[in-house]
Scaffold this active site. Structure first.
Site, PDB file in Angstrom:
ATOM      1  CG  ASP A   1     -49.157  42.038  24.518  1.00  0.00           C
ATOM      2  OD1 ASP A   1     -50.059  42.830  23.986  1.00  0.00           O
ATOM      3  OD2 ASP A   1     -48.192  41.449  24.251  1.00  0.00           O
TER       4      ASP A   1
HETATM    5  N1  URA Z   1     -44.870  43.620  21.609  1.00  0.00           N
HETATM    6  C1  URA Z   1     -45.388  42.623  22.323  1.00  0.00           C
HETATM    7  O1  URA Z   1     -45.360  41.587  22.135  1.00  0.00           O
HETATM    8  N2  URA Z   1     -46.037  43.022  23.495  1.00  0.00           N
HETATM    9  C2  URA Z   1     -46.486  44.402  23.889  1.00  0.00           C
HETATM   10  O2  URA Z   1     -47.051  44.531  24.866  1.00  0.00           O
HETATM   11  C3  URA Z   1     -45.794  45.104  23.093  1.00  0.00           C
HETATM   12  C4  URA Z   1     -44.939  45.087  22.140  1.00  0.00           C
END
Ligand code: URA
Length: 241
Positions: free
Chosen positions: A103
């Protein structure tokens, strides 16, 4: 080179899926439909297409590990001109792609390659590759909550698979949780922790399969060590079976 390997190396599919694509008559070599998976092609001379699209083999496989800083998108481009992880790569001849996604606000290990088969081996749910995350969460999960996380949490897209979870420390009343999962659903770690009442304040990925971030600084990249490369190629080999 066998036609199914050519398709896999070009990043179209695993070798097994390539067999199905070939059998379905979707592949042409120099304009002629070929349905035999063992058909031999010369990558230098033959033109191979899938559904009419020409395939190009990477010249040489590239493997890179990045410490993605928070604030960078995991994508190859952004229509709004926001910074992406590609901005942190030096210019290279080969076109490499991020394997999996972090993310915008997540930092940590992001792996890049142009080896389509390895990318698939690392991301396909069938291979259950471990991803290790460190999350700072609101509050301190109780032993019962940790057990729920470990056994599986009900999310809108189904129950999560068993995970490993432990508390690494506590800072100002908020816990640092280490969570190891083998799935890779969208925003999974954030959703799991929110579902048990401990929203994520900060998320960082420490490892993917045999790759660990180590002391790599944010925004920096490095090549895998020979041991890591060996482990990656073993994983790829196992996955093609
Ligand atoms: N899980 C998440 O919630 N975000 C990420 O970036 C990776 C795994």
């Amino acid at each position: 080179m066998r036609l199914n390997k050519f398709l896999a190396d070009a990043g179209i599919s695993s070798r097994r899926q390539a067999d199905r694509i070939i059998a379905a008559g979707r592949v042409r070599v120099n304009g002629a439909v070929i349905t035999e998976m063992g058909y031999m092609v010369d990558p230098e001379k033959d033109q191979v297409t899938v559904d009419g699209q020409a395939l190009i083999l990477p010249e040489k496989f590239e493997y890179w590990i990045m410490h993605k800083p928070a604030g960078y998108l995991t994508s190859v481009g952004d229509p709004f001109g926001r910074p992406t992880v590609m901005d942190l790569l030096p210019s290279m001849q080969a076109r490499i792609y991020p394997v999996g996604r972090l993310d915008l606000d997540t930092s940590g290990l992001l792996f890049f390659t142009n080896d389509g088969e390895l990318a698939l081996a690392l991301t396909h749910p069938r291979h259950w590759v471990e991803k290790v995350y460190q999350a700072k969460v609101k509050g301190i999960p109780s032993p019962g909550t940790l057990k729920r996380l470990a056994e599986g949490v009900e999310l809108e897209d189904g129950r999560t698979a068993p995970a490993k979870v432990e508390i690494e420390g506590v800072e100002n009343g908020n816990a640092i949780v280490r969570l190891t999962i083998r799935e890779g659903r969208k925003r999974q770690v954030r959703r799991m922790l929110k579902a048990v009442g401990h929203p994520v304040l900060m998320l960082h990925r420490l490892a993917v399969g045999p790759l660990w971030l180590g002391s790599l600084a944010p925004g920096e990249i490095r090549c895998p060590t020979p041991e890591e490369l060996d482990a990656l190629l073993r994983l790829k080999k196992l996955a093609i079976r």
